[in-house]
Design a protein around this motif. Sequence first.
Motif, PDB file in Angstrom:
ATOM      1  N   MET A 257       0.835  -1.197   0.000  1.00 56.48           N
ATOM      2  CA  MET A 257       0.000   0.000   0.000  1.00 56.48           C
ATOM      3  C   MET A 257       0.875   1.254   0.000  1.00 56.48           C
ATOM      4  O   MET A 257       0.605   2.211  -0.743  1.00 56.48           O
ATOM      5  N   LEU A 258       1.923   1.249   0.807  1.00 58.47           N
ATOM      6  CA  LEU A 258       2.840   2.382   0.861  1.00 58.47           C
ATOM      7  C   LEU A 258       3.525   2.576  -0.491  1.00 58.47           C
ATOM      8  O   LEU A 258       3.644   3.700  -0.985  1.00 58.47           O
ATOM      9  N   ARG A 259       3.959   1.478  -1.104  1.00 61.48           N
ATOM     10  CA  ARG A 259       4.593   1.559  -2.431  1.00 61.48           C
ATOM     11  C   ARG A 259       3.642   2.155  -3.468  1.00 61.48           C
ATOM     12  O   ARG A 259       4.012   3.056  -4.234  1.00 61.48           O
ATOM     13  N   ASP A 260       2.406   1.667  -3.502  1.00 59.79           N
ATOM     14  CA  ASP A 260       1.442   2.136  -4.498  1.00 59.79           C
ATOM     15  C   ASP A 260       1.100   3.616  -4.299  1.00 59.79           C
ATOM     16  O   ASP A 260       0.903   4.354  -5.267  1.00 59.79           O
ATOM     17  N   LEU A 261       1.055   4.053  -3.038  1.00 56.92           N
ATOM     18  CA  LEU A 261       0.771   5.461  -2.757  1.00 56.92           C
ATOM     19  C   LEU A 261       1.925   6.363  -3.192  1.00 56.92           C
ATOM     20  O   LEU A 261       1.710   7.476  -3.683  1.00 56.92           O
ATOM     21  N   GLN A 262       3.162   5.889  -3.032  1.00 57.02           N
ATOM     22  CA  GLN A 262       4.309   6.664  -3.497  1.00 57.02           C
ATOM     23  C   GLN A 262       4.240   6.880  -5.010  1.00 57.02           C
ATOM     24  O   GLN A 262       4.536   7.967  -5.509  1.00 57.02           O
ATOM     25  N   ILE A 263       3.832   5.841  -5.727  1.00 60.32           N
ATOM     26  CA  ILE A 263       3.691   5.952  -7.182  1.00 60.32           C
ATOM     27  C   ILE A 263       2.546   6.897  -7.540  1.00 60.32           C
ATOM     28  O   ILE A 263       2.675   7.773  -8.407  1.00 60.32           O
ATOM     29  N   GLN A 264       1.432   6.732  -6.854  1.00 55.95           N
ATOM     30  CA  GLN A 264       0.230   7.527  -7.147  1.00 55.95           C
ATOM     31  C   GLN A 264       0.460   9.017  -6.900  1.00 55.95           C
ATOM     32  O   GLN A 264       0.017   9.870  -7.690  1.00 55.95           O
ATOM     33  N   LYS A 265       1.147   9.342  -5.814  1.00 59.79           N
ATOM     34  CA  LYS A 265       1.314  10.743  -5.437  1.00 59.79           C
ATOM     35  C   LYS A 265       2.431  11.447  -6.221  1.00 59.79           C
ATOM     36  O   LYS A 265       2.447  12.678  -6.295  1.00 59.79           O
TER      37      LYS A 265
END
Length: 359
Positions: A257-265
């Motif tokens: 989840m943390l990885r995907d949020l870094q990409i998204q933001k």
Amino acid sequence: MVATRTGMTTNYITIHGDTPILVDYLAEGAANVVFRVWSKRATSTKDDDFGQPGTSTPDGVPRIDGRLRGKLLRLRKNLPFVAHVIESHNHFEKEIKPLFPAGRLVEQLLCKVSPDFVKSLNDQLRRREADGLRSPRRRGAFLAEDELYATAITSMLWDDEHISCEFKPKWLTQSPSAPSGAKRCRTCALRAMRQIKDHVPPRSEDYCPLALAADDQEVLLSALKSILSGCKGAPLDLTNFVQKLRPFFRNNEIIKMLRDLQIQKDPDGIFESDPSSLDFMTAMTLRDCTMFLKIPNRDNAEAQIEARLGDLDLKTPDGNKAEYWKQTEQQLIDDGWYTATETNTADARSAICLLSKCN
């Protein structure tokens, strides 16, 4: 209740020089100092000493706000790149907290602090510095005495039933600005540059962040061994704890989840983004957070590993931070740190990175 600069209204805990607590130095980073909170009558969190503000114990001692029980106190340093506590707290409540399931973040409670209280903690820091007890990297930086707020945070310290561990997941995916064919991820490239240029020695707990979300279980296992080598209260033989953590990381969604949020933001990188945009600042915040673990130290099938993300203070471009981010990224690209084409022991410095095994 207090209305903040951004319009949020929140409850806060009041702490002043006469509050009946002892506050002892625990640790510090570049931006904050963390203290333990004790009852003033003894170095323990006696239940009867904590309760409803304005009430007293049976022997007439004013009770400490019960919300401080089991908490640590974090105060910001007086540095230009560190956001004011109220700004950072509001960002946490409005932008960070909604991104994660309940129980996955270190709880933050806003505290209003008096200047005399903060000054007493600076006096404590100065004594530590005079006695040689502060890291050379942290000397000369003290708490902001004009800051009105601090935060009380969930304690993830080790105890008789648990070992504790903390580590920074850092950049869980490659930098959007990295060149194609890179042999190092952003974190490993920066580490290699610092090891050679700044003579920072390698550490046993160094690992590649990409390994934390890897499907290859042996890659994950190697990273977990490195992380656990820095645990507090851990035995010399870490085999049992590694075996406990492996299924936890395989099944727990928080890292992915943390990885995907870094990409998204931040899908575009520092050169194509506005460093002052909310999404970019959130991405940089998520790239510098800490994961805290409490791992049961006994073989109890009912005991659960507790994992929370903390150190989620807002990362702003203030204090020339935006320029620093850009310069660092440009240097990693131009000097070959991503591609492992820099001079001096390139192969040895890239071996730890998962990308070096794939490219």
